[in-house]
Write a protein that holds these residues in place. Structure first.
Motif, mmCIF file in Angstrom:
data_model
loop_
_atom_site.group_PDB
_atom_site.id
_atom_site.type_symbol
_atom_site.label_atom_id
_atom_site.label_comp_id
_atom_site.label_asym_id
_atom_site.label_seq_id
_atom_site.Cartn_x
_atom_site.Cartn_y
_atom_site.Cartn_z
ATOM 1 N N GLN A 1 0.571 -1.426 0.479
ATOM 2 C CA GLN A 1 0.002 -0.175 0.303
ATOM 3 C C GLN A 1 0.996 1.248 0.110
ATOM 4 O OE1 GLN A 1 -3.381 -0.061 2.819
ATOM 5 N NE2 GLN A 1 -2.891 -2.048 3.444
ATOM 6 N N HIS A 2 1.884 0.887 -1.544
ATOM 7 C CA HIS A 2 2.742 2.499 -1.011
ATOM 8 C C HIS A 2 1.925 3.910 -1.274
ATOM 9 C CE1 HIS A 2 5.174 -0.383 -1.750
ATOM 10 N NE2 HIS A 2 4.745 -1.126 -3.006
ATOM 11 N N ALA A 3 0.809 3.675 -1.167
ATOM 12 C CA ALA A 3 0.523 5.741 -1.178
ATOM 13 C C ALA A 3 -0.236 6.114 0.244
ATOM 14 C CB ALA A 3 -0.970 5.664 -2.122
ATOM 15 N N ARG A 4 -1.018 5.199 0.693
ATOM 16 C CA ARG A 4 -0.719 5.147 2.324
ATOM 17 C C ARG A 4 0.826 5.300 3.227
ATOM 18 N NH1 ARG A 4 -5.163 1.409 4.994
ATOM 19 N NH2 ARG A 4 -4.316 2.402 6.233
ATOM 20 N N SER A 5 1.372 4.200 2.508
ATOM 21 C CA SER A 5 2.804 4.094 3.058
ATOM 22 C C SER A 5 3.208 5.600 2.816
ATOM 23 C CB SER A 5 3.567 3.215 2.887
ATOM 24 O OG SER A 5 4.706 3.276 2.728
ATOM 25 N N LYS A 6 3.070 6.687 1.811
ATOM 26 C CA LYS A 6 3.577 7.352 1.729
ATOM 27 C C LYS A 6 3.194 8.725 2.557
ATOM 28 C CE LYS A 6 4.189 11.330 -2.248
ATOM 29 N NZ LYS A 6 3.242 11.036 -3.582
ATOM 30 N N GLN A 7 2.271 8.708 2.878
ATOM 31 C CA GLN A 7 1.289 9.452 3.618
ATOM 32 C C GLN A 7 1.759 9.310 5.055
ATOM 33 O OE1 GLN A 7 -3.280 9.155 3.325
ATOM 34 N NE2 GLN A 7 -3.167 9.363 1.288
ATOM 35 N N HIS A 8 2.553 8.374 5.480
ATOM 36 C CA HIS A 8 2.510 7.648 7.096
ATOM 37 C C HIS A 8 3.513 8.473 7.544
ATOM 38 C CE1 HIS A 8 -1.124 6.439 9.546
ATOM 39 N NE2 HIS A 8 -1.331 5.914 8.231
ATOM 40 N N LEU A 9 4.763 8.279 6.212
ATOM 41 C CA LEU A 9 6.318 8.364 6.002
ATOM 42 C C LEU A 9 6.758 9.962 6.052
ATOM 43 C CD1 LEU A 9 7.500 5.530 4.122
ATOM 44 C CD2 LEU A 9 7.662 5.999 6.806
ATOM 45 N N ARG A 10 5.154 10.576 5.457
ATOM 46 C CA ARG A 10 6.164 12.249 5.194
ATOM 47 C C ARG A 10 5.774 12.663 6.743
ATOM 48 N NH1 ARG A 10 8.185 14.934 2.110
ATOM 49 N NH2 ARG A 10 9.082 15.903 3.993
ATOM 50 N N LYS A 11 4.311 12.693 7.167
ATOM 51 C CA LYS A 11 4.231 12.851 8.092
ATOM 52 C C LYS A 11 5.504 12.566 9.512
ATOM 53 C CE LYS A 11 -0.183 12.637 8.271
ATOM 54 N NZ LYS A 11 -2.692 11.982 8.659
ATOM 55 N N ALA A 12 6.029 11.729 9.712
ATOM 56 C CA ALA A 12 6.931 11.050 10.425
ATOM 57 C C ALA A 12 8.064 11.961 9.723
ATOM 58 C CB ALA A 12 7.312 9.644 10.140
ATOM 59 N N LEU A 13 8.768 12.483 8.842
ATOM 60 C CA LEU A 13 10.193 12.866 8.020
ATOM 61 C C LEU A 13 9.304 14.516 8.531
ATOM 62 C CD1 LEU A 13 12.189 12.652 6.712
ATOM 63 C CD2 LEU A 13 11.048 13.224 4.970
ATOM 64 N N ASP A 14 8.769 14.969 8.689
ATOM 65 C CA ASP A 14 7.836 16.604 8.816
ATOM 66 C C ASP A 14 8.576 16.447 10.436
ATOM 67 O OD1 ASP A 14 7.336 16.793 6.179
ATOM 68 O OD2 ASP A 14 4.859 16.401 6.473
ATOM 69 N N ALA A 15 7.827 15.096 11.147
ATOM 70 C CA ALA A 15 8.166 15.042 12.810
ATOM 71 C C ALA A 15 9.214 15.541 12.934
ATOM 72 C CB ALA A 15 7.394 14.562 13.188
ATOM 73 N N ALA A 16 10.088 14.332 12.200
ATOM 74 C CA ALA A 16 11.839 14.350 12.735
ATOM 75 C C ALA A 16 12.609 15.603 12.478
ATOM 76 C CB ALA A 16 11.625 12.406 11.778
ATOM 77 N N ARG A 17 12.501 16.345 11.325
ATOM 78 C CA ARG A 17 12.865 16.728 11.053
ATOM 79 C C ARG A 17 12.694 18.676 12.105
ATOM 80 N NH1 ARG A 17 12.155 17.036 4.031
ATOM 81 N NH2 ARG A 17 13.801 16.022 4.186
ATOM 82 N N GLU A 18 11.272 18.263 12.298
ATOM 83 C CA GLU A 18 10.917 19.827 13.116
ATOM 84 C C GLU A 18 12.208 19.102 14.604
ATOM 85 O OE1 GLU A 18 9.143 22.834 15.291
ATOM 86 O OE2 GLU A 18 9.552 22.617 12.946
ATOM 87 N N ALA A 19 12.332 18.453 14.717
ATOM 88 C CA ALA A 19 12.441 17.624 15.919
ATOM 89 C C ALA A 19 14.033 17.723 16.011
ATOM 90 C CB ALA A 19 12.339 16.569 17.596
ATOM 91 N N ASN A 20 14.569 17.495 14.723
ATOM 92 C CA ASN A 20 15.938 17.611 14.000
ATOM 93 C C ASN A 20 16.852 16.037 15.205
ATOM 94 O OD1 ASN A 20 18.843 17.666 13.285
ATOM 95 N ND2 ASN A 20 19.130 18.361 15.019
ATOM 96 N N ASP A 21 15.609 15.110 14.720
ATOM 97 C CA ASP A 21 15.865 13.636 15.766
ATOM 98 C C ASP A 21 17.195 12.336 14.786
ATOM 99 O OD1 ASP A 21 15.241 10.739 15.879
ATOM 100 O OD2 ASP A 21 14.082 11.119 16.916
ATOM 101 N N SER A 22 17.477 12.164 14.772
ATOM 102 C CA SER A 22 18.216 11.351 14.054
ATOM 103 C C SER A 22 17.629 10.351 13.250
ATOM 104 C CB SER A 22 19.462 10.610 15.273
ATOM 105 O OG SER A 22 18.951 9.999 15.795
ATOM 106 N N ILE A 23 16.698 9.871 13.023
ATOM 107 C CA ILE A 23 16.284 8.522 12.623
ATOM 108 C C ILE A 23 15.094 9.055 11.103
ATOM 109 C CG2 ILE A 23 13.282 9.272 13.266
ATOM 110 C CD1 ILE A 23 13.078 6.060 13.289
ATOM 111 N N LYS A 24 16.184 10.887 11.140
ATOM 112 C CA LYS A 24 15.354 11.452 9.954
ATOM 113 C C LYS A 24 15.664 10.651 8.536
ATOM 114 C CE LYS A 24 17.914 16.280 9.683
ATOM 115 N NZ LYS A 24 18.476 15.828 11.135
ATOM 116 N N ASP A 25 16.971 10.822 8.714
ATOM 117 C CA ASP A 25 17.409 10.185 6.904
ATOM 118 C C ASP A 25 17.247 8.003 7.103
ATOM 119 O OD1 ASP A 25 19.161 10.853 5.270
ATOM 120 O OD2 ASP A 25 20.494 8.995 6.187
#
Length: 277
Positions: free
Chosen positions: A100-124
């Motif tokens: 389900q790549h379209a749904r996967s994209k939506q959730h990963l996008r939210k995760a990436l935005d949050a990781a970047r906002e927090a400068n979390d090491s998992i963002k890469d």
């Protein structure tokens, strides 16, 4: 029923044991400890996140999806922003594993935005998973388009043959009727998103030779991939890799404009996700 302080204390002890098993690669044992903790504190989001992370290692995607959903359900009721970020990350991975790549994209996008906002090491790591989901989605859509366009070409050629065209069309080398040039151009234009070309050099880090994931800019105005530049400053020397101008890590600034331009480019040229996945 809300958990008691005694329940929370016991759950914390079980979580610590689970973390120890996880660090040793004993993921099934870790899941057992996290599950015991969940029975004591079902409203503690980090327990679902940790259990989901262990289940991910075992590729138990149903468990991952369930735990990610449970963690996200607690957003606003005790779950931290990091729990929510990891919940979206895990759910994105589970969706990708299920195709389900379209749904996967939506959730990963939210995760990436949050990781970047927090400068979390998992963002890469999240970025690479998002790139993979985007690339696989493009592959599926591209294949479907190619098949559809091929069928349309055959149908149009058959119609032209049946009508005994007088517009100059003639059978091709294989005996089938070729489409008029204007029609050929239409199909060529429609296939533009399925034809990979080299990405602009401005979108490529001069150190990694790959499309930027997290570009930063130095005082000299040069942009580099963050991890590559920081490694250079640590192992090679405190100077700009190209201009040799002295600099420190404190002078590195995120190049937000370049990052936005790259993401827009990748949305318009989705085959490019294959270079960063």
């Amino acid at each position: 029923m809300a958990s008691t302080p005694a329940d929370r204390k016991a759950a914390e002890s079980l979580k610590t044991e689970g973390n120890a098993f996880f660090s040793k690669g004993k993921f099934s044992a870790a899941i057992e400890k996290y599950t015991e903790a969940v029975t004591l504190c079902p409203d503690w989001a980090v327990l679902y996140v940790n259990r989901g992370m262990a289940a991910r290692k075992l590729e138990h995607w149903g468990r991952v999806e369930e735990d990610a959903g449970a963690a996200l359900a607690l957003v606003g009721a005790g779950a931290s922003e990091r729990d929510a970020m990891k919940g979206h990350y895990l759910l994105g991975l589970a969706m990708a594993a299920g195709g389900q790549h379209a749904r996967s994209k939506q959730h990963l996008r939210k995760a990436l935005d949050a990781a970047r906002e927090a400068n979390d090491s998992i963002k890469d790591e999240i970025w690479r998973e998002l790139a993979s989901a985007n690339y696989l989605l493009w592959q599926a859509e591209s294949t479907a388009r190619r098949i559809r366009h091929g069928d349309m070409r055959k149908e149009l050629a058959a119609l032209l043959a049946a009508q005994q065209p007088t517009d100059g069309s003639a059978p091709g080398a294989n005996g089938t009727l070729e489409l008029p040039n204007d029609w050929q151009e239409l199909f060529k234009t429609a296939a533009v998103h399925d034809c990979a070309v080299e990405a602009p050099s401005t979108f490529t880090c001069p150190l990694t030779m790959e499309i930027f994931r997290d570009p930063v800019v130095t005082p000299s105005g040069r942009s580099y991939e963050r991890t590559a530049l920081l490694e250079h400053l640590k192992k090679v020397g405190r100077f700009d890799p190209i201009t040799r101008q002295p600099m420190t890590e404190a002078q590195v600034v995120p190049n937000v404009s370049l990052r936005a331009a790259i993401e827009l480019y990748l949305e318009e040229h989705p085959w490019g996700w294959g270079e960063v996945k």
